[in-house]
Write an enzyme that holds these catalytic residues in place. Structure first.
Site, mmCIF file in Angstrom:
data_model
loop_
_atom_site.group_PDB
_atom_site.id
_atom_site.type_symbol
_atom_site.label_atom_id
_atom_site.label_comp_id
_atom_site.label_asym_id
_atom_site.label_seq_id
_atom_site.Cartn_x
_atom_site.Cartn_y
_atom_site.Cartn_z
ATOM 1 N N GLU A 1 0.871 -1.178 0.000
ATOM 2 C CA GLU A 1 0.000 0.000 0.000
ATOM 3 C C GLU A 1 0.901 1.219 0.000
ATOM 4 O O GLU A 1 1.583 1.514 0.979
ATOM 5 C CB GLU A 1 -0.907 -0.021 1.237
ATOM 6 C CG GLU A 1 -2.113 0.915 1.115
ATOM 7 C CD GLU A 1 -1.875 2.289 1.696
ATOM 8 O OE1 GLU A 1 -1.574 3.214 0.904
ATOM 9 O OE2 GLU A 1 -1.963 2.445 2.908
ATOM 10 N N CYS B 1 -2.074 9.573 3.091
ATOM 11 C CA CYS B 1 -1.973 8.997 1.737
ATOM 12 C C CYS B 1 -3.272 9.128 0.970
ATOM 13 O O CYS B 1 -3.266 9.171 -0.257
ATOM 14 C CB CYS B 1 -1.525 7.537 1.818
ATOM 15 S SG CYS B 1 -2.619 6.463 2.786
#
Length: 508
Positions: free
Chosen positions: A253, A287
């Protein structure tokens, strides 16, 4: 706590800082420069030993079964709730974020831990499936078995919530975990490990190893059965390359450059508030934060006015009254400064702040507009409290521009009439419609991206299955009159099967 439990806590955390055998490093409060704690730099031998002991613990953990694991994870959840402020204080000290933001992070941790423990049996437990026409004599089942030991390499921006998206789901699936927290937030990782050991004193099902990049590489080479990584795209590629040496599967990720689309019929006040929060909360170090906005021309002026009215009131600082804290990783400050400079050099206009907003370790909110689409401020992850707002003719054009980048993590759409339609066109793993970042707080939803944002999923049923391997089992219930998969089958058996298939499967 019993003496046995106390010993398990100390062993599982690998707390050897201060001994002569291992070098140590310090975690620093980015607001003050004060030392928060000291931690060992674990080498390959130590990390490999952590994986070996975690493997022994995993066998016991798996044999407990879903209900007993749930009971222990529920006890951990209750302990985390009772000591939530203690965790928040440590998160705030190591990251610099405000206490309420740290508390919010722990609230999300608790909710996801509850969901993973409650749903593991339903998602992963053995279930029967239809054997089909040809195998009618077979009982067919599928179940999801734990991998064994899962290595987790976590980030610093959400040092509890993000890694727990892997840790909680991996534990619920029956794995043990070796966790390497960021070198900026090692204390948070150690605290999580200690608290679990208080309620699971029998075996160290969660181990923590600390250090820098070499420690993370050591974990990739230590024999873990799967590695889950969260961090930058470039580091993710190195993790993949290292894991490929042993064909260790990975979940990656990475970063994002998430866009917010504002349609002509959007609730502009709500959209502006979402843009401000998505861009500036946690000092932009998210993010799935909003880094760029594409707003339809007809409502752009009003939207920009509302965003500026909200953003200009926000203040960075280390005091309790600040809206957001410092840039946790010092080297990121120069990236933020360069993105702002590049945007203005290439023709963009600064509506709020600019290069003088960068005052390490803090960066005040910056709002830019008319920034060329090939500028680093549009194409690369800035990871600071900056926002690029560009005008588009239609929301569909905004989607096209959002999809043109190499990242594909999250996204946001504000539209009264076609929010879901626009959301489905975005090339991203998650989208919030008429809200911002909502998907991260829904435990049942999978979380992850595409493209340079990585692959694999945490959270939800997909997150549970990410940490388990499917195992299919067939069991013969009775003998078939004709066994086609045998050298003893009679002549014409296969031809008869073909006739049967033509009869029952050769037409609609």
């Amino acid at each position: 706590m019993t003496q046995t439990a106390r010993g398990s806590v100390e062993a599982s955390v690998d707390r050897t800082a201060g001994t002569s055998s291992e070098p140590i490093f310090e975690s620093i409060d980015p607001r003050t420069g004060e030392v928060v704690g000291t931690h060992p730099i674990h080498d390959q031998e130590h990390v490999s030993e952590a994986v070996r002991t975690a493997r022994d613990a995993q066998r016991w953990w798996e044999e407990l079964g879903f209900e007993q694991r749930k009971r222990r994870l529920d006890a951990w959840r209750e302990l985390l709730v009772s000591r939530l402020d203690e965790a928040a204080e440590l998160i705030a000290a190591e990251t610099g974020k405000p206490m309420d933001d740290a508390r919010l992070e722990m609230v999300l941790v608790v909710d996801h831990l509850h969901w993973a423990a409650a749903k593991a049996r339903k998602v992963l437990g053995r279930r029967g499936v239809s054997p089909g026409l040809l195998m009618a004599n077979q009982a067919a089942t599928v179940e999801y078995r734990p991998f064994g030991v899962v290595g987790v390499i976590g980030p610093w921006n959400y040092p509890a919530f993000t890694p727990m998206g892997s840790i909680a789901y991996a534990l619920a699936a029956g794995n043990s975990v070796v966790f390497k927290p960021s070198e900026l937030t090692p204390g948070v990782g150690e605290w999580l490990c200690r608290t679990l050991a208080e309620v699971v004193p029998e075996h160290p099902v969660l181990r923590v190893v600390t250090g820098f990049g070499d420690t993370g590489a050591a974990l990739c080479r230590a024999g873990a059965d799967k590695v889950a990584f969260t961090g930058s795209t470039e580091t993710g590629k190195r993790v993949m390359a290292t894991c490929s040496e042993s064909l260790t599967p990975v979940l990656v990720e990475c970063g994002g450059k998430d866009a917010l689309i504002v349609d002509s019929d959007a609730d502009l006040s709500a959209a502006a508030e979402a843009a401000a929060w998505g861009a500036v909360s946690n000092a932009g170090q998210t993010c799935i934060g909003v880094e760029r906005v594409y707003v339809v021309e007809s409502v752009a002026d009003r939207f920009i006015e509302l965003v500026l009215g909200r953003a200009e009131k926000l203040r960075a600082g280390g005091q309790s009254t600040a809206d957001f804290g410092p840039i946790t990783m010092g080297s990121q400050v120069e990236v933020i400064r360069e993105h702002i400079a590049d945007a203005t050099r290439s023709g963009g206009r600064s509506l709020l702040g600019g290069e003088d907003s960068v005052r390490p370790p803090y960066v005040d909110p910056v709002v830019l507009t008319d920034v060329p689409e090939d500028s680093a401020a549009v194409t690369e992850e800035t990871f600071g409290p900056t926002l690029v707002i560009n005008r588009v003719r239609t929301a569909e054009e905004g989607v096209e521009r959002a999809n043109a980048g190499r990242y594909g993590l999250g996204g946001t759409v504000f539209s009264r009439s076609k929010g879901v339609e626009l959301a489905r066109r975005l090339r991203s793993g998650m989208v919030a419609v008429n809200s911002v970042i909502a998907f991260a707080a829904v435990p049942a939803l999978p979380f992850g991206g595409v493209g340079d944002s990585g692959f694999g999923r945490i959270h939800g049923a997909d997150g549970l299955r990410e940490f388990a391997r499917p195992q299919a089992i067939t069991r013969s219930r009775f003998r078939m009159p004709i066994e086609p998969m045998s050298f003893g089958r009679p002549k014409g058996a296969v031809r008869n099967l073909v006739r049967l298939m033509r009869l029952v499967r050769g037409r609609r």
